[in-house]
Write an enzyme that holds these catalytic residues in place. Structure first.
Site, PDB file in Angstrom:
ATOM      1  N   CYS A 134     -19.725  -0.318 -13.741  1.00 35.66           N
ATOM      2  CA  CYS A 134     -19.821   0.120 -15.510  1.00 35.66           C
ATOM      3  C   CYS A 134     -20.381   2.109 -14.833  1.00 35.66           C
ATOM      4  CB  CYS A 134     -20.686  -0.024 -15.650  1.00 35.66           C
ATOM      5  SG  CYS A 134     -20.992   0.568 -17.626  1.00 35.66           S
ATOM      6  N   ASP A 169     -19.305  -4.940 -11.832  1.00 33.72           N
ATOM      7  CA  ASP A 169     -17.980  -5.736 -13.151  1.00 33.72           C
ATOM      8  C   ASP A 169     -17.150  -6.270 -11.883  1.00 33.72           C
ATOM      9  OD1 ASP A 169     -18.527  -4.522 -15.618  1.00 33.72           O
ATOM     10  OD2 ASP A 169     -17.299  -2.984 -15.040  1.00 33.72           O
ATOM     11  N   VAL A 203       2.141  -5.163   1.929  1.00 35.45           N
ATOM     12  CA  VAL A 203       0.824  -4.017   2.397  1.00 35.45           C
ATOM     13  C   VAL A 203       0.159  -5.163   3.637  1.00 35.45           C
ATOM     14  CG1 VAL A 203      -0.867  -5.054  -0.060  1.00 35.45           C
ATOM     15  CG2 VAL A 203      -1.390  -3.215   1.366  1.00 35.45           C
ATOM     16  N   GLU A 204      -0.816  -4.288   3.659  1.00 34.83           N
ATOM     17  CA  GLU A 204      -0.736  -4.940   5.242  1.00 34.83           C
ATOM     18  C   GLU A 204      -2.739  -5.588   4.648  1.00 34.83           C
ATOM     19  OE1 GLU A 204      -4.096  -6.404   8.200  1.00 34.83           O
ATOM     20  OE2 GLU A 204      -3.989  -4.197   7.399  1.00 34.83           O
ATOM     21  N   LEU A 205      -2.704  -7.000   4.833  1.00 33.18           N
ATOM     22  CA  LEU A 205      -4.122  -7.538   3.942  1.00 33.18           C
ATOM     23  C   LEU A 205      -5.260  -6.764   4.041  1.00 33.18           C
ATOM     24  CD1 LEU A 205      -2.815 -11.606   3.243  1.00 33.18           C
ATOM     25  CD2 LEU A 205      -2.951  -9.415   1.902  1.00 33.18           C
ATOM     26  N   GLN A 219     -13.321  -1.079 -16.237  1.00 33.70           N
ATOM     27  CA  GLN A 219     -12.097  -2.317 -16.013  1.00 33.70           C
ATOM     28  C   GLN A 219     -10.726  -1.334 -16.063  1.00 33.70           C
ATOM     29  OE1 GLN A 219     -13.771  -5.377 -18.365  1.00 33.70           O
ATOM     30  NE2 GLN A 219     -15.520  -5.569 -17.006  1.00 33.70           N
ATOM     31  N   GLU A 220     -10.719  -1.507 -17.283  1.00 32.66           N
ATOM     32  CA  GLU A 220      -8.745  -1.394 -17.588  1.00 32.66           C
ATOM     33  C   GLU A 220      -8.217  -0.040 -16.814  1.00 32.66           C
ATOM     34  OE1 GLU A 220     -11.362  -2.719 -21.396  1.00 32.66           O
ATOM     35  OE2 GLU A 220     -11.781  -0.890 -19.407  1.00 32.66           O
TER      36      GLU A 220
END
Length: 134
Positions: free
Chosen positions: A48, A55, A70-72, A89-90
């Site tokens: 936060c 969060d 994407v390579e993990l 968060q958004e």
């Protein structure tokens, strides 16, 4: 009762700590197909921006690749770079979408963030991108 928590804060970093440069890609051999790729992790964490409290979220990254995957391991490092970043968060979910779309240039991408409850309210955020032509 004293408010001993009023001045208490944890270290909060800015957006500059989000490390999109760590992302690596793998060539996708089936660009003509509309295969859906989905990655799921319940280890996403940011903080936060006001309190520094964590969060935590389950993230689902769903996309139709065009030329790159994407390579993990690099994705894991990228997501971990959010750990002490003060971000709503958004905003975190939209930032992840923007960074991954810019990096992968997929046909379609959707990021779903399911954040743990705060004050009895759980938050679910869905951000989408769809390429107009491919």
């Amino acid at each position: 009762m004293t408010d001993k928590y009023k001045e208490r804060r944890f270290d909060i970093y800015g957006y500059e700590k989000i490390d999109k440069e760590v992302l690596e890609s793998i060539e996708y051999e089936y660009p003509e197909k509309n295969t859906i790729v989905e990655y799921i992790t319940d280890e996403f964490s940011s903080v936060c921006p006001w309190t520094g409290l964590p969060d935590n979220a389950k993230l689902t990254i769903r996309y139709i690749p065009h030329k790159k995957l994407v390579e993990l391991k690099s994705l894991k490092y990228y997501l971990t770079s959010y750990r002490n970043v003060g971000i709503l968060q958004e905003h975190a979910i939209n930032r992840i979408l923007d960074d991954l779309v810019e990096f992968l240039q997929p046909k379609f991408m959707e990021i779903i963030g399911e954040f743990q409850e705060r004050g009895g309210i759980a938050t679910r955020i869905i951000a989408r991108y769809e390429k107009e032509e491919y």
